[in-house]
Design a protein around this motif. Structure first.
Motif, mmCIF file in Angstrom:
data_model
loop_
_atom_site.group_PDB
_atom_site.id
_atom_site.type_symbol
_atom_site.label_atom_id
_atom_site.label_comp_id
_atom_site.label_asym_id
_atom_site.label_seq_id
_atom_site.Cartn_x
_atom_site.Cartn_y
_atom_site.Cartn_z
ATOM 1 N N ARG A 203 -14.167 20.724 23.631
ATOM 2 C CA ARG A 203 -12.915 21.152 22.988
ATOM 3 C C ARG A 203 -11.785 20.192 23.382
ATOM 4 N NH1 ARG A 203 -13.411 27.430 24.718
ATOM 5 N NH2 ARG A 203 -11.293 27.590 23.872
ATOM 6 N N GLN A 204 -11.965 18.914 23.009
ATOM 7 C CA GLN A 204 -11.018 17.894 23.423
ATOM 8 C C GLN A 204 -9.631 18.135 22.852
ATOM 9 O OE1 GLN A 204 -11.310 13.985 21.719
ATOM 10 N NE2 GLN A 204 -10.855 12.981 23.664
ATOM 11 N N ALA A 205 -9.561 18.582 21.585
ATOM 12 C CA ALA A 205 -8.251 18.795 20.963
ATOM 13 C C ALA A 205 -7.442 19.824 21.746
ATOM 14 C CB ALA A 205 -8.423 19.250 19.519
ATOM 15 N N GLU A 206 -8.096 20.892 22.187
ATOM 16 C CA GLU A 206 -7.394 21.923 22.947
ATOM 17 C C GLU A 206 -6.984 21.387 24.320
ATOM 18 O OE1 GLU A 206 -9.020 26.027 22.704
ATOM 19 O OE2 GLU A 206 -10.510 25.108 21.379
ATOM 20 N N ALA A 207 -7.829 20.525 24.903
ATOM 21 C CA ALA A 207 -7.491 19.950 26.213
ATOM 22 C C ALA A 207 -6.228 19.097 26.113
ATOM 23 C CB ALA A 207 -8.661 19.121 26.731
ATOM 24 N N LEU A 208 -6.156 18.270 25.091
ATOM 25 C CA LEU A 208 -4.976 17.419 24.920
ATOM 26 C C LEU A 208 -3.746 18.233 24.553
ATOM 27 C CD1 LEU A 208 -6.736 14.490 23.059
ATOM 28 C CD2 LEU A 208 -5.822 14.439 25.381
ATOM 29 N N GLU A 345 -6.825 38.590 23.442
ATOM 30 C CA GLU A 345 -7.059 38.113 24.790
ATOM 31 C C GLU A 345 -5.750 37.570 25.350
ATOM 32 O OE1 GLU A 345 -10.401 35.496 25.090
ATOM 33 O OE2 GLU A 345 -11.537 36.600 23.581
ATOM 34 N N ARG A 346 -5.741 37.260 26.625
ATOM 35 C CA ARG A 346 -4.541 36.752 27.279
ATOM 36 C C ARG A 346 -4.813 35.388 27.873
ATOM 37 N NH1 ARG A 346 -2.185 42.124 30.383
ATOM 38 N NH2 ARG A 346 -1.554 43.255 28.521
ATOM 39 N N PRO A 347 -4.179 34.336 27.356
ATOM 40 C CA PRO A 347 -3.299 34.377 26.192
ATOM 41 C C PRO A 347 -4.109 34.199 24.919
ATOM 42 C CG PRO A 347 -3.296 32.191 27.086
ATOM 43 C CD PRO A 347 -4.227 32.998 27.962
ATOM 44 N N PRO A 348 -3.560 34.580 23.761
ATOM 45 C CA PRO A 348 -4.239 34.285 22.504
ATOM 46 C C PRO A 348 -4.164 32.797 22.199
ATOM 47 C CG PRO A 348 -2.075 35.242 22.096
ATOM 48 C CD PRO A 348 -2.300 35.320 23.584
ATOM 49 N N MET A 349 -5.032 32.339 21.323
ATOM 50 C CA MET A 349 -4.953 30.936 20.914
ATOM 51 C C MET A 349 -3.663 30.709 20.135
ATOM 52 S SD MET A 349 -7.502 28.659 18.481
ATOM 53 C CE MET A 349 -8.800 28.509 19.700
ATOM 54 N N ARG A 350 -3.001 29.619 20.426
ATOM 55 C CA ARG A 350 -1.790 29.266 19.696
ATOM 56 C C ARG A 350 -2.163 28.704 18.327
ATOM 57 N NH1 ARG A 350 2.790 28.092 23.173
ATOM 58 N NH2 ARG A 350 2.313 28.683 25.320
ATOM 59 N N ALA A 351 -1.279 28.954 17.353
ATOM 60 C CA ALA A 351 -1.509 28.425 16.016
ATOM 61 C C ALA A 351 -1.597 26.905 16.056
ATOM 62 C CB ALA A 351 -0.401 28.881 15.072
ATOM 63 N N THR A 353 -2.767 25.031 18.427
ATOM 64 C CA THR A 353 -4.076 24.622 18.939
ATOM 65 C C THR A 353 -5.130 24.717 17.844
ATOM 66 O OG1 THR A 353 -3.475 25.399 21.147
ATOM 67 C CG2 THR A 353 -5.819 25.088 20.699
ATOM 68 N N ALA A 354 -5.097 25.821 17.083
ATOM 69 C CA ALA A 354 -6.053 25.986 15.984
ATOM 70 C C ALA A 354 -5.849 24.907 14.918
ATOM 71 C CB ALA A 354 -5.908 27.373 15.371
ATOM 72 N N LEU A 355 -4.591 24.623 14.607
ATOM 73 C CA LEU A 355 -4.308 23.572 13.620
ATOM 74 C C LEU A 355 -4.831 22.221 14.106
ATOM 75 C CD1 LEU A 355 -0.693 24.527 12.500
ATOM 76 C CD2 LEU A 355 -2.692 24.337 11.004
ATOM 77 N N SER A 356 -4.647 21.932 15.374
ATOM 78 C CA SER A 356 -5.142 20.675 15.927
ATOM 79 C C SER A 356 -6.654 20.571 15.767
ATOM 80 C CB SER A 356 -4.742 20.582 17.403
ATOM 81 O OG SER A 356 -5.170 19.370 17.961
ATOM 82 N N ALA A 357 -7.369 21.674 16.054
ATOM 83 C CA ALA A 357 -8.827 21.669 15.908
ATOM 84 C C ALA A 357 -9.228 21.481 14.449
ATOM 85 C CB ALA A 357 -9.405 22.967 16.459
ATOM 86 N N PHE A 358 -8.531 22.150 13.537
ATOM 87 C CA PHE A 358 -8.833 21.999 12.114
ATOM 88 C C PHE A 358 -8.591 20.559 11.654
ATOM 89 C CE2 PHE A 358 -8.213 26.667 10.544
ATOM 90 C CZ PHE A 358 -9.426 27.000 11.129
ATOM 91 N N LEU A 359 -7.477 19.976 12.085
ATOM 92 C CA LEU A 359 -7.160 18.609 11.671
ATOM 93 C C LEU A 359 -8.220 17.628 12.173
ATOM 94 C CD1 LEU A 359 -3.289 18.621 12.191
ATOM 95 C CD2 LEU A 359 -4.517 18.533 10.006
#
Length: 628
Positions: A203-208, A345-351, A353-359
């Motif tokens: 999950r590199q996008a989320e790490a960055l 969950e705590r915390p929820p995924m940020r929008a 972060t999800a957009l970064s993964a989709f991109l």
């Protein structure tokens, strides 16, 4: 052995497992100091200084004596609180104090092999119930006693993270650290550890994204740049050499991406086709009504761009969404995007972060992903323009979390699942709401037959029907029950059904001994997302004996006016913990009622519970002539 707890709200529990009613105020400070220094003399002056932050009133000594007297009465027969010199000593086994057990386990883990160390550290961290001394008034006592504990807690988590990383258990580590970094957003070592775990988990996008978010926090709140630990983690995730991590100024400017495989306008190539749907449930059955409703909306002109599948935890929303999405792959030939938003969950995924993964899935290099969420959303929608793609947004918490991920192209469709109704998407964005309730009795029996074999169901069909009843037709509960029975083919169906008939153990039995696979855990995620007022109403409704509750009875139990109670009832309905009926009545599933009763016992004092029941009985007595 009496249990003395500081790792969270201050608690004293008797040998029989009953909590002592400490009450509120500075008696909790006195108790906290005596527990933290168990078997050591604590002077009256020290108690005064800590209880009043060094500015005591003239009557402080007498107040301390009264608090100690009250504690002696509570502890009588369980532990000794004796006078010694100019102070007092609480005499107890040090192992009875949770902070002592925590430090002992952490110390033992240092000399253990990695797997044993993980188990010890989990046990140690599991003793925490929140911030140390959470309900103790006064800043000085929390600084004196709590800061060292908080630092030891973070150090233990770092040690746990290092061991999990060593063992390759990246998924567990991500789950642990995500919650902790939300609580400690400025802790660079934890942030670095999370980045490495995300990278190892693919999950590199989320790490960055986490690096840039932490960097902004440090700049905005402390005015500093990331230190060596965080910078080194950033370079590792990027796969670079030992150069300094880029600053905000070094990032590419926001705006249209350069030409390449992710180009928006005319260009050499289209985004790569993605197929991110999880596998469909093999033994999926039922949901005829819901599937028909979904198909009807798909055939509408104009077609909605967003469908919301809303239902309680464990209702099978994700299974339904994924099953239907697989049927639609031909309808959306340009691909399918899927993300678990972890909304409860705590915390929820940020929008963002999800957009970064989709991109990234759509071919955008990390360096070209914009910083801001609006810019990411604009690029995402540009990439979907003119294409026919299905986007499944699973486990959404709020409309705000979901909205930036909705495609704007008429040929695309978003399917959102949530424990809430997400009315904001319906009202503002034109989404269509589809309710997902319990399985019909017939479908529930078919689910059990698929898992256990039709012969076992036919051999004792009354017991099977009873099992469906105790599970409230909830797919999660039914699958857990089926898994337990599959593991024990010699168990008669009726014998285990009779175990579930016992209200005191039903929630416990409906657990697969996995935190993610338990009805109680699923209800907890919904419960903790409630506002404080709605959560309290939910608890006191657990004192009501039946499945059907009137709004006047609810107001009496809560001790609140009817208008405020209606608002909280509406929130419980939105979370699918209640269902509104005509004429101001509400019903709830039996498993929800049992969980509410459990929370009432755990979080409401006996006196508060008794008072709520008296208010309810008075309300019933007043209305009896009218109801009669």
């Amino acid at each position: 052995m009496v249990q003395l707890r500081l790792l969270g709200p201050v608690e004293i529990e008797t040998d029989e497992g009953l909590p002592l009613a400490l009450g509120a105020g500075r008696i909790r400070t006195v108790a906290a100091v005596l527990i933290s220094e168990v078997n050591q003399a604590v002077t009256v002056q020290r108690l005064i200084d800590l209880a009043w932050d060094g500015e005591p009133p003239a009557r402080a000594r007498g107040v301390v004596h009264n608090h100690v007297h009250r504690l002696r009465q509570l502890l009588d027969g369980h532990a000794e609180l004796v006078t010694r010199g100019q102070g007092y000593v609480l005499i107890a086994d040090p192992a009875a104090v949770d902070s002592h057990r925590f430090r002992s386990l952490v110390s033992a883990a240092r000399d253990a092999d990695p797997r044993a160390a993980v188990a010890m550290l989990r046990r140690a961290l599991g003793l925490w119930r929140g911030e140390a001394l959470a309900d103790v008034p006064g800043d000085r006592v929390r600084r004196t006693l709590g800061v060292g504990l908080a630092q030891a807690r973070v150090a233990a988590l770092q040690e746990l993270g290092a061991k999990l990383l060593l063992l390759g258990r990246y998924g567990e580590l991500v789950t642990e650290l995500t919650a902790w970094t939300a609580e400690h957003p400025l802790h660079e070592e934890l942030a670095a550890l999370l980045m490495r775990a995300l990278q190892a988990n693919g999950r590199q996008a989320e790490a960055l994204d986490h690096y840039h978010r932490t960097r902004r926090h440090l700049k905005e709140q402390l005015g500093i740049d990331p230190g060596p630990a965080l910078g080194a983690a950033y370079l590792e995730v990027l796969g670079r050499g030992p150069a300094a991590p880029p600053t905000a100024a070094a990032r590419p400017p926001a705006g249209p991406p350069p030409p390449g495989p992710y180009a928006v306008g005319p260009g050499p190539a289209a985004p790569p086709r993605v197929a991110q749907l999880p596998p469909a449930v093999v033994d999926f059955c039922g949901r005829t009504r819901e599937l028909a409703v979904l198909e009807q909306h798909l055939d509408r002109v104009p077609r909605p761009h967003c469908l919301v599948l809303a239902g309680g935890g464990g209702a099978g929303k994700t299974s339904l969404a994924v099953q239907w999405a697989h049927r639609l792959t031909a309808e959306f030939p340009d691909g399918q995007l899927f993300v678990d938003l972890r909304g409860f969950e705590r915390p929820p995924m940020r929008a963002g972060t999800a957009l970064s993964a989709f991109l990234r899935a759509l071919g955008v290099p990390e360096a070209a992903i914009p910083d801001s969420v609006p810019e990411r959303a604009a690029l995402y929608r540009s990439l979907l323009a003119g294409r026919r793609m299905l986007v499944v947004l699973d486990n959404a918490g709020t409309a705000e979390q979901t909205r930036p991920l909705l495609p704007a192209t008429p040929g695309c469709l978003a399917v959102v699942t949530s424990r809430r109704r997400l009315s904001g998407l319906v009202v503002r964005d034109g989404a269509v709401l589809v309710g997902v309730g319990p399985l019909t009795p017939g479908d529930a029996l078919r689910l059990l037959a698929n898992a256990l074999g039709p012969q076992r169901i036919e051999a004792d069909k009354p017991a099977a029907r009873e099992l469906v009843r105790w599970c409230d037709g909830l797919p999660l509960a039914l699958r857990i029950a089926a898994a337990r029975l599959m593991a024990h083919p010699e168990w008669p169906l009726g014998w285990w059904t009779r175990k579930l008939a016992d209200e005191r153990r039903r929630l416990q039995e409906l657990s697969a001994h996995d935190a993610d696979l338990a009805v109680e855990a699923s209800l907890y995620l919904t419960y903790r997302a409630l506002s404080s007022g709605a959560a309290r109403l939910f608890r006191v409704l657990g004192l009501h004996p039946g499945p059907r509750v009137g709004e006047l009875d609810a107001a009496a139990l809560a001790g609140r006016d009817v208008a405020r109670t209606r608002r909280h009832l509406a929130e419980l309905c939105d979370a699918h913990l209640l269902e509104e009926q005509p004429q101001g009545h509400y019903v709830r599933p039996e498993l929800v009622r049992l969980y509410a009763a459990q929370r009432a016992v755990a979080e409401e004092t006996r006196s508060d519970r008794d008072l709520a029941v008296r208010r309810l009985l008075d309300q019933v007595a007043r209305l009896r002539p009218a109801r009669g």
